[in-house]
Design an enzyme around this catalytic site. Structure first.
Site, PDB file in Angstrom:
ATOM      1  N   ASP A 363      -9.176 -19.917  61.293  1.00 21.66           N
ATOM      2  CA  ASP A 363      -9.248 -20.590  60.683  1.00 21.66           C
ATOM      3  C   ASP A 363     -10.038 -21.215  62.765  1.00 21.66           C
ATOM      4  O   ASP A 363      -9.049 -21.965  63.261  1.00 21.66           O
ATOM      5  CB  ASP A 363      -8.882 -21.700  60.282  1.00 21.66           C
ATOM      6  CG  ASP A 363      -9.448 -22.787  58.946  1.00 21.66           C
ATOM      7  OD1 ASP A 363     -10.510 -22.527  58.807  1.00 21.66           O
ATOM      8  OD2 ASP A 363      -9.203 -23.469  59.340  1.00 21.66           O
ATOM      9  N   GLU A 391     -13.746 -18.479  63.025  1.00 18.80           N
ATOM     10  CA  GLU A 391     -14.386 -19.436  62.800  1.00 18.80           C
ATOM     11  C   GLU A 391     -15.013 -20.083  63.939  1.00 18.80           C
ATOM     12  O   GLU A 391     -14.337 -21.457  63.920  1.00 18.80           O
ATOM     13  CB  GLU A 391     -14.026 -20.073  61.694  1.00 18.80           C
ATOM     14  CG  GLU A 391     -15.037 -21.171  60.843  1.00 18.80           C
ATOM     15  CD  GLU A 391     -14.492 -22.449  60.906  1.00 18.80           C
ATOM     16  OE1 GLU A 391     -15.396 -22.717  59.916  1.00 18.80           O
ATOM     17  OE2 GLU A 391     -13.568 -22.718  60.895  1.00 18.80           O
ATOM     18  N   ASP A 463     -17.517 -22.164  52.071  1.00 18.83           N
ATOM     19  CA  ASP A 463     -17.683 -23.364  52.619  1.00 18.83           C
ATOM     20  C   ASP A 463     -19.334 -23.771  52.603  1.00 18.83           C
ATOM     21  O   ASP A 463     -19.542 -24.830  52.773  1.00 18.83           O
ATOM     22  CB  ASP A 463     -17.777 -23.950  53.945  1.00 18.83           C
ATOM     23  CG  ASP A 463     -15.862 -23.885  54.401  1.00 18.83           C
ATOM     24  OD1 ASP A 463     -15.360 -24.026  54.123  1.00 18.83           O
ATOM     25  OD2 ASP A 463     -15.292 -22.655  55.443  1.00 18.83           O
TER      26      ASP A 463
HETATM   27  C1  NOJ Z   1     -12.944 -24.268  58.022  1.00 19.65           C
HETATM   28  C2  NOJ Z   1     -12.488 -24.007  56.712  1.00 19.65           C
HETATM   29  O1  NOJ Z   1     -13.059 -22.772  56.084  1.00 19.65           O
HETATM   30  C3  NOJ Z   1     -12.585 -24.665  55.585  1.00 19.65           C
HETATM   31  O2  NOJ Z   1     -11.956 -23.795  54.391  1.00 19.65           O
HETATM   32  C4  NOJ Z   1     -11.502 -25.436  55.825  1.00 19.65           C
HETATM   33  O3  NOJ Z   1     -11.407 -26.298  55.208  1.00 19.65           O
HETATM   34  C5  NOJ Z   1     -11.482 -25.720  57.385  1.00 19.65           C
HETATM   35  N1  NOJ Z   1     -11.529 -24.587  58.240  1.00 19.65           N
HETATM   36  C6  NOJ Z   1     -10.014 -26.284  57.843  1.00 19.65           C
HETATM   37  O4  NOJ Z   1      -8.908 -25.744  57.878  1.00 19.65           O
END
Ligand code: NOJ
Ligand code: CA
Length: 824
Positions: A363, A391, A463
């Protein structure tokens, strides 16, 4: 799904009407006595077996009705070659009787869903019972550094399937569960047992890897929302009680992983090292270590011993200092340069590896200390083969930090989620943009990323609104999925897309994109499309390892060719609602001949004819109707060793690396690092593993030679100097910089860029919240005395100043973290 279901109900209703019309015609005479009859039932009605020799029982029962007392002759149809049954095909059962039938599946049976039917007759009375037999992939015995052949299915565990209602409202976090599934910010009951119970559904779709939302123990009180998504850890070394059990043990995780592995499915754990949980609500950022108090955000030691950063929320998402050291969305920001946090995060990752996690989606890698992450990746690879993807959210290849993203991917060991391509795909398929957007993105990224086939591609995620939220057009979803699954990169399918799930509240934005799986229909077009394309990824290496070449394009049509040596896949997509396009002047690497649509017309495709053009072969012109996807392909047997993958891309002597491709032959040959040849650890026709040899650190071309001396193509690999330790480098009194200039770090080890001062090789840009002091975290080889110096580099790569004095020296600690401060 909705359409299918309505039709199904319609047909059923019509059938009932027909029956009642037939029965009700007699007027007032008494109804005839009920006719004795029977039905057959099979339990369980859906079976899952792995592609190995395995037996599985099913019980068949004759249910008598209206005094039926005869015996029933049963035959079994639909068994694929390689599957036997005991008793075999015909047997007799008495009224009311049951018979256990055992199916034995041999290892050569193809991975697929098979419809098996028990047909019973008694005199002229028939009845039947259907069993769905899913043959999954072969059981997995080891982790791998090659993920390119995977099709990933992304699961928000809480929203998938409730396999264990006893964990829905656990005592330590009572009240965070909403049984009505109307409060989208509460837990809804899905859990690891639920994923385990749906393994046949996943295997039947060709899924070979699942990415599960963070399974670690999350905060026990709302903040005020419940952390059903998993990104608000309270203890990264235990499993969340809503997903496992009340004691936060690993049992449900272990059991699910074992079931996945048994069916050829790899498990990717979402892991968030950037932060703990909200710093202003709930548990106020606090973190436990296996149940013991560990880190308190509210009473954190003063710098330099702080376990957290205490900065404001990120305001400028283009400022590398804010991105890494400020706070993301009020989530207590961990200080990875602190020795305790460094160890905690690495131990937590290792614990997941020891519990069988095959890979990790990390993440917020853009918000976690970049240089530290190199050492984090190195810890994972040092423990065994794995795959890491981060990510790094960004809009497109024009993002101000796009350069930093591919620099990170090319040097850290992490691959990345492919945000630029995702956005381009969404623009094209949901917003009807020109296909050039996708094509330009692929071209740019294929140049900039060292291993574009490792980029992890997606059109939907947890997301963003689902494609169907943005444009409720099933054709477009099918077209997007087909291209995604054929495109370069490792595709991710978001759970529920194959069931066309979407909730349009607030445009489908989070949390309304995190729908609950309300259907597990294995007959939707999307489900079957994913299955077929996943199968193609296994059988034609062009998808996993091939190059990408645009062969024909206009605003509505995209024809993409993937090629790996003699293996070719050509996919044509027309996204227009109305226009049929004549396709002339199309050339391909497919050899002359006729090609049928690999999808058998599932999305309207048809065959083509290819004539001889000495390699650049003309395709006989055809017309591509609106909303059509066709796939033509060929995968001849390899005549030479052909490498398509090496993973990781870098590592020190002694770590295991994986080479994949084809034509390696069954008998072991040799691995060559430049001119040094040595034996592999394992060798098969498609996969070789080896321990990185103790050669001089640096860049190598790696090659295989078969037992009979045939040499493969080469792939690049960087040998690191040693296991990596994160070190904070600080330089005081650096010269003033003009806008666009920054200070960079370089040094005499490959980890510091080998004394090079290019933007890509040197470490940086360094960060200057207190100019003229600059600092950066960089991962450097443990126990080595390194020489380093600083340079000022402009945005265009021009070196505008370097230190004149002798380089600085520093001996890197053998473990933990380090720091060194010098003057320019
Ligand atoms: C990115 C994640 O995909 C999202 O869902 C999350 O809330 C944030 N990072 C914080 O962890
Ligand atoms: Ca549950």
């Amino acid at each position: 799904m909705r359409v299918d279901r309505v039709l199904g109900i319609g047909r059923f209703t019509a059938f009932l009407l027909f029956l009642s019309a037939g029965c009700g015609g007699g007027g007032s005479s008494p109804p005839p006595p009920p006719v004795p009859s029977f039905s057959l039932s099979a339990s369980p009605s859906s079976l899952l077996v792995a592609q190995t020799t395995m037996s599985i029982p099913v019980t068949l029962t004759v249910n008598p009705m209206n005094g039926f007392a005869s015996s029933v002759d049963v035959t079994i149809t639909g068994l694929p070659t390689g599957v036997t049954s005991s008793p075999s095909s015909t047997f007799t059962l008495a009224a009311g009787g049951s018979q256990m039938v055992t199916f034995t599946v041999g290892p050569s049976v193809g991975r697929a869903n098979y419809a098996v039917t028990f047909s019973g007759t008694s005199g002229t009375l028939p009845s039947s019972a259907a069993v769905s037999l899913t043959v999954s992939g072969a059981p997995l015995t080891a982790t791998t550094g090659n993920f390119k052949q995977q099709v990933i299915y992304q699961i928000v565990t809480d929203r998938f399937f409730d396999g264990d209602p006893t964990n829905n409202d656990p005592p330590q976090s009572k009240g965070l569960f909403d049984a009505t599934k109307t409060n989208w910010q509460m837990y809804w009951g899905g859990d690891l047992a639920g994923i385990q119970q749906k393994m046949a559904y996943l295997a039947g779709m060709g899924i070979t890897a699942i990415w599960i939302s963070p399974p670690v123990d999350n905060i026990n009180v709302g903040a005020p929302n419940a952390p059903f998504h998993g990104y608000w850890a309270r203890d990264m070394k235990r499993i969340e009680e809503h997903f496992g059990d009340v004691n936060n043990t690993w049992a449900a995780f272990d059991s699910m992983v074992a079931a996945a592995h048994q069916n050829g499915i790899r498990v990717i754990v979402d892991f968030a090292p950037n932060h703990s949980n909200p710093d202003n609500a709930g548990e106020m950022g606090a973190l436990l270590d296996t149940g013991q108090p560990f880190a308190s955000y509210l009473s954190d030691p003063a710098p330099p011993n702080n376990l957290f950063h205490h900065n404001p929320n990120i305001a400028n998402y283009n400022d590398p200092y804010q991105l890494q050291y400020y706070t993301l969305l009020n989530l207590a920001d961990l200080n990875q340069d602190n020795a305790s946090i460094d160890k905690y995060l690495k131990d937590a990752l290792l614990q997941f590896q020891s519990h069988g996690a095959d890979a990790f989606r990390i993440d917020a890698v853009k918000h976690t200390t970049w240089g530290w992450e190199y050492s984090f990746a190195n810890v994972a690879f040092s423990a065994g083969p794995t795959f890491l993807f981060g990510e790094w959210a960004q809009g497109s290849t024009s993002d101000p930090l796009y350069f930093d993203s591919h620099k990170f991917a090319n040097h850290s060991g992490f691959s990345l989620l492919d945000f630029p391509l995702s956005n381009a795909m969404r623009n094209v398929f949901a917003y009807d943009h020109n296909f050039s957007e996708i094509d330009n993105t692929i071209t740019a990224e294929n140049t900039d990323f060292a291993s574009p086939n490792d980029l992890v591609t997606f059109v939907d995620s947890h997301d963003i609104p689902r494609l169907l939220n943005v444009n409720n057009n099933l054709n477009r979803l099918h077209e997007a999925l087909a291209l995604l699954l054929a495109c370069r990169g490792i595709p991710v399918v978001l759970y529920g897309d194959e069931q066309y799930l979407h909730n349009d509240t607030n445009g489908g934005n989070d949390p309304y994109n995190r729908v609950f799986m309300s259907a597990f229909d294995t007959q939707t077009t999307a489900y079957r499309l994913i299955d077929q394309m996943a199968q193609l990824r296994q059988t034609n290496p062009a998808l996993a390892y091939g190059t990408s070449q645009q062969r024909w394009i206009n605003s509505d049509v995209y024809i993409l060719e993937r090629q790996f040596f003699g293996d070719v896949v050509l996919i044509a997509v027309n996204k227009s609602e109305t226009t049929s396009y004549p396709i002339t002047g199309l050339f391909t690497a497919l050899t002359p001949g006729n090609y049928v649509d690999y999808l058998n017309g599932l999305l309207g495709g048809f065959g083509i004819a290819v004539t001889n053009g000495n390699g650049n072969n003309p395709v006989t012109p055809f017309s591509l109707p609106p909303h059509t996807v066709a796939v033509w392909q060929s995968a001849p047997a390899a005549t030479a060793p052909q490498i398509g993958s090496i993973g990781p891309l870098l590592g020190q002597s002694g770590i295991t690396a994986t080479i994949a491709g084809q034509g390696f032959r069954a008998i072991a040959g040799k691995v060559m690092f430049g001119s040094t040849s040595f034996a592999a650890s394992s060798w098969s026709d498609t996969t070789v593993t080896f321990l990185v040899p103790g050669v001089t650190p640096g860049s190598y071309n790696v090659q295989l030679t078969t037992n009979s001396g045939a040499a493969s193509n080469t792939v690049p690999f960087t040998v690191l100097t040693g296991p990596l330790i994160p070190v904070t480098f600080t330089v005081n009194s650096a010269p003033a910089t003009l806008p666009g200039e920054a200070i960079f770090l370089t040094g005499n080890v490959v980890e510091l860029g080998g004394n090079k001062t290019t933007l890509d090789a040197a470490v940086g840009p360094m960060l200057a919240p207190n100019a003229p002091t600059w600092f950066i975290d960089a991962s450097v080889p443990a126990g080595i005395t390194i020489q380093f110096l600083f340079a000022k580099i402009a945005a265009n790569g021009t070196v505008t100043a370097t230190e004149n004095s002798l380089p600085h020296t520093y001996t890197v600690p053998l473990s933990g973290v380090g720091s060194v401060t010098v003057n320019w």
